[in-house]
Design a protein around this motif. Sequence first.
Motif, mmCIF file in Angstrom:
data_model
loop_
_atom_site.group_PDB
_atom_site.id
_atom_site.type_symbol
_atom_site.label_atom_id
_atom_site.label_comp_id
_atom_site.label_asym_id
_atom_site.label_seq_id
_atom_site.Cartn_x
_atom_site.Cartn_y
_atom_site.Cartn_z
ATOM 1 N N PHE A 1 58.639 66.951 13.413
ATOM 2 C CA PHE A 1 58.623 65.673 12.810
ATOM 3 C C PHE A 1 57.763 64.664 13.779
ATOM 4 O O PHE A 1 57.588 64.974 14.899
ATOM 5 C CB PHE A 1 59.983 65.169 13.163
ATOM 6 C CG PHE A 1 60.962 66.200 12.148
ATOM 7 C CD1 PHE A 1 61.233 65.864 10.841
ATOM 8 C CD2 PHE A 1 61.809 67.253 12.678
ATOM 9 C CE1 PHE A 1 62.079 66.652 10.188
ATOM 10 C CE2 PHE A 1 62.720 67.987 12.156
ATOM 11 C CZ PHE A 1 62.698 67.758 10.767
ATOM 12 N N TRP A 2 57.381 63.640 13.170
ATOM 13 C CA TRP A 2 56.864 62.532 13.915
ATOM 14 C C TRP A 2 57.923 61.448 14.209
ATOM 15 O O TRP A 2 58.449 60.827 13.206
ATOM 16 C CB TRP A 2 55.678 62.191 13.227
ATOM 17 C CG TRP A 2 54.995 60.746 13.787
ATOM 18 C CD1 TRP A 2 55.040 59.543 13.242
ATOM 19 C CD2 TRP A 2 54.304 60.762 15.157
ATOM 20 N NE1 TRP A 2 54.498 58.596 14.118
ATOM 21 C CE2 TRP A 2 53.903 59.276 15.273
ATOM 22 C CE3 TRP A 2 54.027 61.578 15.816
ATOM 23 C CZ2 TRP A 2 53.206 59.079 16.219
ATOM 24 C CZ3 TRP A 2 53.160 61.194 16.990
ATOM 25 C CH2 TRP A 2 52.922 59.770 17.103
ATOM 26 N N HIS A 3 58.246 61.053 15.268
ATOM 27 C CA HIS A 3 59.230 60.100 15.510
ATOM 28 C C HIS A 3 58.349 58.822 15.831
ATOM 29 O O HIS A 3 57.880 58.465 17.009
ATOM 30 C CB HIS A 3 59.805 60.433 16.974
ATOM 31 C CG HIS A 3 61.180 59.816 16.979
ATOM 32 N ND1 HIS A 3 61.116 58.135 17.080
ATOM 33 C CD2 HIS A 3 62.524 59.826 17.271
ATOM 34 C CE1 HIS A 3 62.347 57.681 17.325
ATOM 35 N NE2 HIS A 3 63.292 58.781 17.177
ATOM 36 N N ALA A 4 58.142 58.099 14.704
ATOM 37 C CA ALA A 4 57.314 56.889 14.837
ATOM 38 C C ALA A 4 57.927 55.684 15.527
ATOM 39 O O ALA A 4 57.050 54.992 16.340
ATOM 40 C CB ALA A 4 57.366 56.224 13.344
ATOM 41 N N GLU A 5 59.273 55.607 16.020
ATOM 42 C CA GLU A 5 59.388 54.498 16.877
ATOM 43 C C GLU A 5 59.335 54.726 18.178
ATOM 44 O O GLU A 5 58.922 54.005 19.060
ATOM 45 C CB GLU A 5 61.224 54.716 16.918
ATOM 46 C CG GLU A 5 61.795 53.390 17.593
ATOM 47 C CD GLU A 5 63.276 53.153 17.346
ATOM 48 O OE1 GLU A 5 63.976 53.195 18.345
ATOM 49 O OE2 GLU A 5 63.547 53.158 16.060
ATOM 50 N N GLN A 6 59.222 56.076 18.641
ATOM 51 C CA GLN A 6 58.843 56.779 20.028
ATOM 52 C C GLN A 6 57.636 56.987 20.305
ATOM 53 O O GLN A 6 57.133 57.237 21.090
ATOM 54 C CB GLN A 6 59.735 57.812 20.212
ATOM 55 C CG GLN A 6 61.320 57.435 20.528
ATOM 56 C CD GLN A 6 62.206 58.394 21.198
ATOM 57 O OE1 GLN A 6 61.603 59.662 21.748
ATOM 58 N NE2 GLN A 6 63.412 58.108 21.193
#
Length: 125
Positions: A75-80
Amino acid sequence: MVEYVDQADSPYTVPVIELQLGEVLTITSLLLDNPGPSLSITALLPRQENTGYLDVLHTVSIGGYRGITGGGEFFWHAEQGRFVVIRLVPVLDLPDERSVLDAILDLSEDAFDWFCVISGAARRI
């Protein structure tokens, strides 16, 4: 194991083990849902300061990297601004504490190797 690492804070919460292994933070917890009890092991990879959304799509398209043994979801964690890899391991496959730690270490190492391949980073020993 949660007690060994002094992370047992309350009998009313789900036990979670957080371990910083080099540049990878792992978070492990027990899931009791179907199809049976399993450990959820999450590897949070180093932040990517200069990665744009289009770069992330290109990177995820090569997510078939064969170095992640035992599977895992990327997954790509956009916020982090970082990649996250999650693997579920059936509890029946983990006979003792050592095998639990091995499963955590294996995902951490595999995920970091994958990260090095997709980011072009040199593997640190």
